[in-house]
Structure formats: structure tokens, C-alpha cells
Design an enzyme around this catalytic site. Structure first.
Site, mmCIF file in Angstrom:
data_model
loop_
_atom_site.group_PDB
_atom_site.id
_atom_site.type_symbol
_atom_site.label_atom_id
_atom_site.label_comp_id
_atom_site.label_asym_id
_atom_site.label_seq_id
_atom_site.Cartn_x
_atom_site.Cartn_y
_atom_site.Cartn_z
ATOM 1 N N ASP A 190 3.334 9.717 -0.327
ATOM 2 C CA ASP A 190 2.206 8.886 0.103
ATOM 3 C C ASP A 190 1.955 7.821 -0.963
ATOM 4 O O ASP A 190 2.000 8.139 -2.162
ATOM 5 C CB ASP A 190 0.948 9.772 0.247
ATOM 6 C CG ASP A 190 0.005 9.275 1.326
ATOM 7 O OD1 ASP A 190 -0.047 8.044 1.530
ATOM 8 O OD2 ASP A 190 -0.689 10.099 1.949
ATOM 9 N N HIS B 68 0.821 -1.224 0.000
ATOM 10 C CA HIS B 68 0.000 0.000 0.000
ATOM 11 C C HIS B 68 0.849 1.266 0.000
ATOM 12 O O HIS B 68 0.351 2.341 -0.303
ATOM 13 C CB HIS B 68 -0.917 0.013 1.233
ATOM 14 C CG HIS B 68 -1.996 -1.018 1.157
ATOM 15 N ND1 HIS B 68 -3.325 -0.710 0.929
ATOM 16 C CD2 HIS B 68 -1.964 -2.370 1.252
ATOM 17 C CE1 HIS B 68 -4.047 -1.809 0.903
ATOM 18 N NE2 HIS B 68 -3.239 -2.838 1.103
HETATM 19 P P1 ADP Z 1 -2.967 6.319 5.560
HETATM 20 O O1 ADP Z 1 -3.240 4.943 5.060
HETATM 21 O O2 ADP Z 1 -1.539 6.696 5.477
HETATM 22 O O3 ADP Z 1 -3.513 6.571 6.915
HETATM 23 P P2 ADP Z 1 -5.002 7.357 3.679
HETATM 24 O O4 ADP Z 1 -5.342 8.765 3.354
HETATM 25 O O5 ADP Z 1 -4.824 6.482 2.494
HETATM 26 O O6 ADP Z 1 -3.714 7.394 4.611
HETATM 27 O O7 ADP Z 1 -6.141 6.709 4.548
HETATM 28 C C1 ADP Z 1 -6.576 7.266 5.754
HETATM 29 C C2 ADP Z 1 -7.943 6.672 6.069
HETATM 30 O O8 ADP Z 1 -8.199 6.894 7.455
HETATM 31 C C3 ADP Z 1 -9.062 7.324 5.285
HETATM 32 O O9 ADP Z 1 -10.015 6.373 4.919
HETATM 33 C C4 ADP Z 1 -9.648 8.318 6.279
HETATM 34 O O10 ADP Z 1 -11.017 8.554 6.104
HETATM 35 C C5 ADP Z 1 -9.388 7.627 7.598
HETATM 36 N N1 ADP Z 1 -9.193 8.639 8.653
HETATM 37 C C6 ADP Z 1 -8.246 9.586 8.716
HETATM 38 N N2 ADP Z 1 -8.412 10.373 9.796
HETATM 39 C C7 ADP Z 1 -9.491 9.906 10.428
HETATM 40 C C8 ADP Z 1 -10.182 10.287 11.609
HETATM 41 N N3 ADP Z 1 -9.805 11.332 12.361
HETATM 42 N N4 ADP Z 1 -11.254 9.561 11.953
HETATM 43 C C9 ADP Z 1 -11.647 8.506 11.200
HETATM 44 N N5 ADP Z 1 -11.048 8.110 10.091
HETATM 45 C C10 ADP Z 1 -9.980 8.787 9.697
HETATM 46 O O1 F6P Z 2 -1.128 2.841 4.436
HETATM 47 C C1 F6P Z 2 -0.070 2.466 5.231
HETATM 48 C C2 F6P Z 2 -0.501 1.992 6.595
HETATM 49 O O2 F6P Z 2 0.523 1.453 7.346
HETATM 50 C C3 F6P Z 2 -1.560 0.952 6.483
HETATM 51 O O3 F6P Z 2 -1.050 -0.347 6.510
HETATM 52 C C4 F6P Z 2 -2.452 1.311 7.607
HETATM 53 O O4 F6P Z 2 -3.760 1.281 7.137
HETATM 54 C C5 F6P Z 2 -2.206 2.764 7.915
HETATM 55 O O5 F6P Z 2 -1.002 3.078 7.345
HETATM 56 C C6 F6P Z 2 -2.326 3.048 9.393
HETATM 57 O O6 F6P Z 2 -1.188 2.639 10.095
HETATM 58 P P1 F6P Z 2 -1.162 1.795 11.432
HETATM 59 O O7 F6P Z 2 -1.708 0.445 11.105
HETATM 60 O O8 F6P Z 2 0.253 1.790 11.831
HETATM 61 O O9 F6P Z 2 -2.057 2.516 12.391
#
Ligand code: ADP
Ligand code: F6P
Length: 482
Positions: A382, A174
């Protein structure tokens, strides 16, 4: 509302014929103040992508439940069997916080923070990967399809193949896969590549990542490789780009609900009915460019380009990996900077930045997306960034400008966004201003184009494309109703 499973769960399909293996389960335990334990969806891109995909599809999810000590027994979640893998406190420290998130994570994200190397962390990484492989070997039925996810489990494909050569094994990363000059720093680079090559298909977010992988396999392991195929002993391992996505229709339907529109109106009112709202939603992570964004916003306020009375910034930053030193330092710095900006530019009842660290439910997130005139998604690096895609899907009114970093995987697909280089402070400021001042017709045309793209390239399309490449016999897709 009728439930439509994305991978249409055929009754004859058994939970043990499709096994997803990910470090985290889609639910997290959350101990309430009274000591009661409640379960909620874990924030993060992997769960956001896979949870709606598997809902109501007979499958097993092998993963960690978020605590330490013996693995809790969990009930099925929406028809998906939860198979928990325990982590001890040493595993948590050395595997999850150590090798996964303080060695691999920074290397895979352009080393924007310094990666650390400790031999003890590698031992834990091997040990935990072996445990995941054994747990998977136990639950998967003969000939099952196993889909291993992300950088925490790069050794699992190889370990699992040794235990169960009958399985069809996929691996999907990912996060970004780095260029050779960065990956070559890893003391255990050969073992990591070998582990991934245990899969039949290794999927990445972007074609560049597949190219980096092919180059490394040749350079480190001496194997002949193209950007599509690698010959490993008597097998062919396929590689390729499969940009992950979201359940576009689900987010659009949610954002269109009258209660979400009501909540959005109330939120805007509570923010002081500003002319424009800028929103950012991130995990608190140094890859997300939060500090750079705050600096750009602060300079725009200082230069008088943006006025607190007219414009507010809502920064949602849910804490993440809180025991890792670099994350603690980041949180302190962000909170100090938010305090400084509010102290310097805010007024009584009118903060310059509304800073929120709580996890929100999907309805609240959708309402936030609906009030964002500018959605600022400006990571330094990202893999994809699903927040950017969720925002677009939520804008059923075709309004709202997406300010997007060129360094997010999503930029390769959402090319109609206002693209910026977050390392360039002046560029970031200009980008923010351009998005704030854009002509409504331009904003609308861009949003329409991005929404049309995401309607087609949703999480179903991603799963279909990946699984049909993994399982070329077509058996799985037929069984899944694809
Ligand atoms: P990462 O995988 O690095 O966290 P992404 O943007 O791909 O980044 O995914 C983040 C996910 O987490 C999204 O689906 C978003 O809606 C969710 N998310 C981020 N912040 C919050 C929050 N404060 N509360 C609930 N869900 C959240
Ligand atoms: O997208 C990268 C990632 O490590 C995912 O595997 C995971 O959904 C997200 O970031 C949140 O990270 P963690 O599992 O460390 O809370």
C-alpha cells in the site's frame, strides 16, 4: 463550528492560480433508486487527503465525475471549482479499468496479481492524459501552480509543459513506485518516465520510491540522477518523499463528539457486547490482504484461540473497480470465505464476521474506529493507507491497538503499531493474538506516541512541505498564508 481552511484561502487568491488535477473529482454521482442523482464524497485515499486540504481555498480541481458521456457541469464544492473531464465508455474501459488499473496498478503493487498489457490500452492512456492536459491548460492562469496526482495521469506533466511552459508543475504519486526489475516490464516505460519528468517536482510516499525512480531514469533514459535531483535538458527536476497524511484534528474532533460516542456504544451493543472487536476497513482490492486476514482469523477460530462469543471481526469492504476481472474474482472469493467462516463458526445471532460493503459517512466511520479494540490494517502492499492514520486520530481515548502491515507506507511512520508481515500466515495470526492480548498500558503508550506524531505530521504539514519545495520562491505559500 468555525471553518478553518487548511490552505487558508486569501481573498486575493484566485481559483485558477492553484489547479489540482486528479483522475477523480472529490464527489461522485450516485444515482438513487428513484433515478435522482445525488453527489457524495468518493471513497479512496486521494480524495480523503485532498478534499479537506482544499476546502474553502480558492482552487480548481480538474477531474472525472465518475460516469461516461458528456461531462456534467458541477457547482463549486466548498469554494473549489470543479472542472469535469469527460470519459467515453471506451476511455473508461481502456484507460481507467485497463491501463491504469490492470497494467500499472498491479505492477506498482509488487505484481501480487498479474499485470496485463494491451496496445489499445496505451492508446487510451495517451488520449485521456492529453485531454486532462488540455483541460488544465485551459483553466490555469498565467504562472499558476498545477498539482497533478497519481498513476492515472503520469503523462500529464510532460504534455502540460509542452502546452504551457509558464506553469509551475508538481506531480505526486499516491501509490508505491516499484523497483526497477518490475517497472522494466512495462512496454512504455520510457514514455511514462518522460511524462513524469515534465514536472518541476516529483513526489513519492517513501524515500525508497524516489530512489527507484532515480535509478530508472538513469537506466532507461540515461539521465544523471540522484535521489533528490535530475537534470533534464536545461531544467532540474527535484524528487523526494512526502508521506501523505490526514486532517488529524478534524478526525479527533469528530470522534470526540458525544453523538459519535453514543453511536459507538450502540454499535457495540448491536454486535452483542463482545469483549473485543477487531475492525478492518478497506476498498475491495487484492492489495489489501483481505483474504489472508480472513484465513488467519479462521485458523485462530479453528484452533480455539479466539471464541466467537468473546471476539467479533467487522470487515468493511466497499466494492471498487467492479468491472475489472481481478476485482470481481476477489469479491466472489471474499464473499464465499466470509460465508464459509460464518457457517462454520457462527451461531444463531452471533456471526463470526460482520461483513459490510456499504460506503459510510465520516461519523459512522469514526464510531466504528472508536469501538475497534484491534484495527487490522494488513495490506500486501500500500502506498500509505490512510485508514491506519484515521484510526489513530480517532482514538482520543488513547486506547486501541493498531495491527499494521510492514508493507503499508504508514508503517515507516507509525512504528509503534504492532507490525506484521501479511504474507506470513503464522506471523499474521501471532500478530493478531499479540494485539488482542496486549497489556492496556502498552497499548496506551503506543497509541499516545502515534497520536502525537500525527498531530504534527498532518495533511497541512504534508501540503506545506510539498508546496514549499515545489514553489521555492515561496510565493504560493505566502498567498496561501503558509
Ligand atoms: P485507498 O486509497 O487505497 O483506498 P486508503 O486507506 O489510503 O486506501 O484510503 C481509503 C479512504 O477511503 C479512507 O479515507 C477511508 O476512510 C475511506 N473509506 C474506506 N472505506 C470506506 C467506506 N466503506 N465508506 C466511506 N469511506 C471509506
Ligand atoms: O490511492 C490510490 C487510488 O487509486 C487513489 O487514486 C484513489 O483515491 C483510490 O485509490 C480509489 O480508487 P478509484 O479512484 O479507482 O476508486
Amino acid at each position: 463550528m468555525a471553518v478553518t481552511p487548511l490552505l487558508i484561502g486569501m481573498p486575493e487568491m484566485r481559483q485558477s492560480s492553484l489547479v489540482v488535477v486528479a483522475n477523480r473529482l472529490p464527489i461522485n454521482d450516485n444515482v438513487a433508486l428513484d433515478g435522482a442523482c445525488e453527489w457524495r464524497r468518493s471513497p479512496g485515499g486521494l480524495v480523503s487527503a485532498l478534499h479537506p486540504l482544499l476546502r474553502h481555498t480558492p482552487a480548481t480541481w480538474v477531474g472525472w465525475a465518475g460516469g461516461t458521456g458528456p461531462a456534467p457541469t458541477l457547482p463549486d464544492v466548498d469554494g473549489v471549482r470543479m472542472h469535469t473531464v469527460p470519459l467515453s465508455s471506451e476511455d473508461l474501459r481502456d484507460h481507467y479499468e485497463g491501463f491504469a488499473n490492470a497494467t500499472l496498478w498491479p505492477i506498482y503493487h509488487d505484481a501480487v496479481e498479474q499485470p496485463e498489457h494491451h496496445r489499445r490500452w496505451w492508446d487510451a492512456y495517451q488520449r485521456v492524459n492529453q485531454r486532462f492536459a488540455e483541460a488544465t491548460a485551459q483553466v490555469a492562469e498565467q504562472g499558476a501552480v498545477v498539482w497533478v496526482q497519481d498513476y492515472h495521469l503520469q503523462l500529464v506533466p510532460g504534455l502540460l509543459r509542452a502546452l504551457r511552459p509558464d506553469l509551475r508543475i508538481g506531480f505526486f504519486l499516491h501509490v508505491p513506485f516499484p523497483p526497477p526489475e518490475l517497472f522494466m516490464q512495462l512496454p512504455r516505460r520510457a514514455e511514462l518516465l518522460h511524462g513524469m519528468l515534465g514536472a518541476d517536482l516529483v513526489g513519492f510516499q517513501r524515500a525508497q520510491a524516489a530512489h527507484n525512480f532515480a535509478q530508472l531514469v538513469t537506466k532507461v533514459l540515461g539521465l544523471p540522477a540522484t535521489d533528490r535531483r535530475i537534470a533534464v535538458e536545461d531544467r532540474i527536476v527535484r524528487i523526494g518523499a512526502f508521506p501523505v497524511s490526514i486532517d488529524t484534528a478534524e478526525m479527533a474532533a469528530l470522534a470526540d463528539r458525544p453523538e459519535v460516542a453514543d453511536r459507538a456504544r450502540r454499535l457495540r451493543h448491536d454486535l452483542g457486547s463482545p469483549e473485543q472487536v477487531i475492525l478492518s476497513v478497506d476498498r475491495m482490492d487484492y492489495t489489501k490482504g483481505i483474504e489472508q486476514r480472513l484465513k488467519a482469523y479462521s485458523e485462530l477460530l479453528e484452533g480455539g484461540h479466539v471464541k466467537v462469543r468473546d471476539t467479533v471481526l467487522v470487515q468493511v469492504a466497499v466494492p471498487s473497480r467492479e468491472r475489472v476481472g481481478q476485482y470481481q474474482i476477489l469479491r466472489d472469493r471474499v464473499e464465499r470465505e466470509v460465508g464459509r467462516i460464518n457457517g462454520e463458526f457462527g451461531r444463531v445471532g452471533e456471526p463470526a464476521i460482520h461483513y459490510l460493503t456499504q460506503p459510510f459517512d465520516r461519523t459512522e466511520l469514526a464510531a466504528l474506529y472508536r469501538i475497534a479494540d484491534v484495527m487490522a490494517v494488513t495490506p500486501l502492499r500500500d502506498g500509505m493507507n490512510l485508514v491506519a492514520k484515521e484510526y489513530v486520530a480517532a482514538r482520543v481515548d488513547d486506547a486501541g491497538a493498531l495491527l499494521l502491515s510492514e508493507f503499508a507506507g504508514a508503517a515507516a511512520e507509525l512504528s509503534q503499531a504492532y507490525l506484521v508481515n501479511p504474507h506470513d500466515l503464522e506471523g499474521l495470526k501471532q500478530g493478531l493474538l499479540a494485539a488482542l492480548r496486549a497489556e492496556p498500558a502498552d497499548v496506551r503508550a503506543r497509541m499516545q506516541a502515534m497520536r502525537a506524531y500525527l498531530r504534527e505530521h498532518d495533511i497541512r504539514a504534508w501540503a506545506r512541505s510539498y508546496l514549499s519545495t515545489l514553489d521555492q520562491s515561496g510565493l504560493l505559500l505566502t498567498r496561501l498564508g503558509g
